[in-house]
Design an enzyme around this catalytic site. Structure first.
Site, mmCIF file in Angstrom:
data_model
loop_
_atom_site.group_PDB
_atom_site.id
_atom_site.type_symbol
_atom_site.label_atom_id
_atom_site.label_comp_id
_atom_site.label_asym_id
_atom_site.label_seq_id
_atom_site.Cartn_x
_atom_site.Cartn_y
_atom_site.Cartn_z
ATOM 1 N N THR A 102 0.857 -1.185 0.000
ATOM 2 C CA THR A 102 0.000 0.000 0.000
ATOM 3 C C THR A 102 0.892 1.233 0.000
ATOM 4 O OG1 THR A 102 -1.733 -1.153 1.211
ATOM 5 C CG2 THR A 102 -1.798 1.250 1.246
ATOM 6 N N LYS A 178 -6.869 1.500 -3.807
ATOM 7 C CA LYS A 178 -6.565 0.899 -2.511
ATOM 8 C C LYS A 178 -6.746 1.910 -1.388
ATOM 9 C CE LYS A 178 -5.188 -2.123 0.524
ATOM 10 N NZ LYS A 178 -3.895 -2.826 0.514
ATOM 11 N N LYS A 246 -0.193 4.055 9.184
ATOM 12 C CA LYS A 246 0.422 4.217 7.860
ATOM 13 C C LYS A 246 -0.636 4.378 6.778
ATOM 14 C CE LYS A 246 1.675 0.511 5.639
ATOM 15 N NZ LYS A 246 0.930 0.492 4.355
#
Length: 304
Positions: A102, A178, A246
């Protein structure tokens, strides 16, 4: 060049965590010779014991057809690809990189351009489905890249994924999708934890919460997947708390660059940061419920 008539690919899988290990074993089951690489040597030995290649990757680098990157963040992905011992400069022309990490869309575009400079294809290919689907070869992949990249990686994609969305010819589109998914997933987990612990203040037991709400309009895939971890008092990490600062941080960075306000994402992020501050970063992300429980003086299942 890769022989497109041969479905077998020589693969190096970088990152053997909960997702990466499942991806690597699925590729192995698909008939591909796979070198597993991780900073955790025990994971590498475990993978070799399941049939992974045991020879030194350095000696096989120029024979690789595909590199799968399933690491924590953009910095780690860049180190794998172009760091001091980066793999891309050692690959043959026509080899391919499948980046499942990601990362921000701008990073994916930069990696694609740098790979192209070495004659290497790059597929921006973030994943969804969790560790169980990874181990079963049933992931969903949000892919973006050139038709040549998709074609070269098709045998590998077929072995690790149930669904591959082709989102465009330019890297970055997969990572953008995503980010949208992670916004929803992170918020859903935090909201599930809030709803479950709110129910406890009203006498609704966690197991009854799961039984009833999973059959009601308020359910979600994340609720049905994560809430049972709380009921069982089992926070063995399938997806760690540490992932969310994150990933939601990436979402908020993208939002700022688009002058877009994302207040619900920001609120969810604070709960994960609080959980990490409580020392829960390595636990399953369902442990965000412990933040609510602590603040409300509640005792979750399995706790003294």
């Amino acid at each position: 060049m890769t022989d497109k008539t041969n479905p077998t690919r020589n693969v190096a899988a970088f990152g053997l965590g909960s997702m990466g290990y499942g991806i690597a074993t699925s590729a192995l089951r698909g008939g591909h010779p796979v070198w597993g690489v991780d900073i955790n040597r025990e994971q590498m030995r475990r993978f070799a014991g399941e049939g992974g290649q045991t020879g030194a990757l350095e000696e096989a680098a120029d024979r690789l057809d595909a590199v799968i990157v399933t690491v924590l963040n953009a910095a780690q992905a860049e180190a794998v690809l172009f760091g001091e011992n980066g793999i891309v400069p050692r690959l043959k022309a026509g080899a391919s990189v499948l980046c499942c990490a990601t990362v921000p869309p701008v990073f994916a575009r930069d990696m694609a351009a740098r790979c192209a400079g070495h004659g290497v294809h790059y597929l921006d290919a973030p994943i969804s489905g969790g560790s169980t689907k990874a181990s079963q070869g049933e992931l969903t992949i949000m892919g973006a890249g050139t038709p040549e990249a998709f074609a070269a990686l098709r045998p590998v994609l077929d072995s690790i994924a149930e669904t591959v969305f082709e989102l465009g010819d330019e890297a970055g589109a997969g990572s953008a999708m995503k980010a949208v998914n992670q916004l929803l997933a992170g918020v859903h987990i935090a909201t599930m934890a809030e709803a479950l612990t709110f129910g406890m203040t009203q006498g609704v037991a966690p197991d009854k919460f799961v039984e009833v709400i999973s059959q009601c309009a308020g359910t979600s895939w994340m609720l049905e997947n994560r809430a049972p971890h709380i009921v069982a008092g089992d926070y063995t990490p399938h997806s760690q708390i540490n992932i969310w600062p994150k990933d939601l941080g990436i979402v908020l960075d993208i939002a700022r660059s688009a002058s877009f306000s994302a207040p619900i994402t920001a609120a969810a992020l604070q709960q994960y940061l609080a959980a990490a501050g409580m020392g829960l970063g390595g636990e399953d992300d369902a442990a965000v419920a412990k933040v609510y429980a602590r603040n409300a003086g509640l005792t979750l299942p399995g706790e003294a």
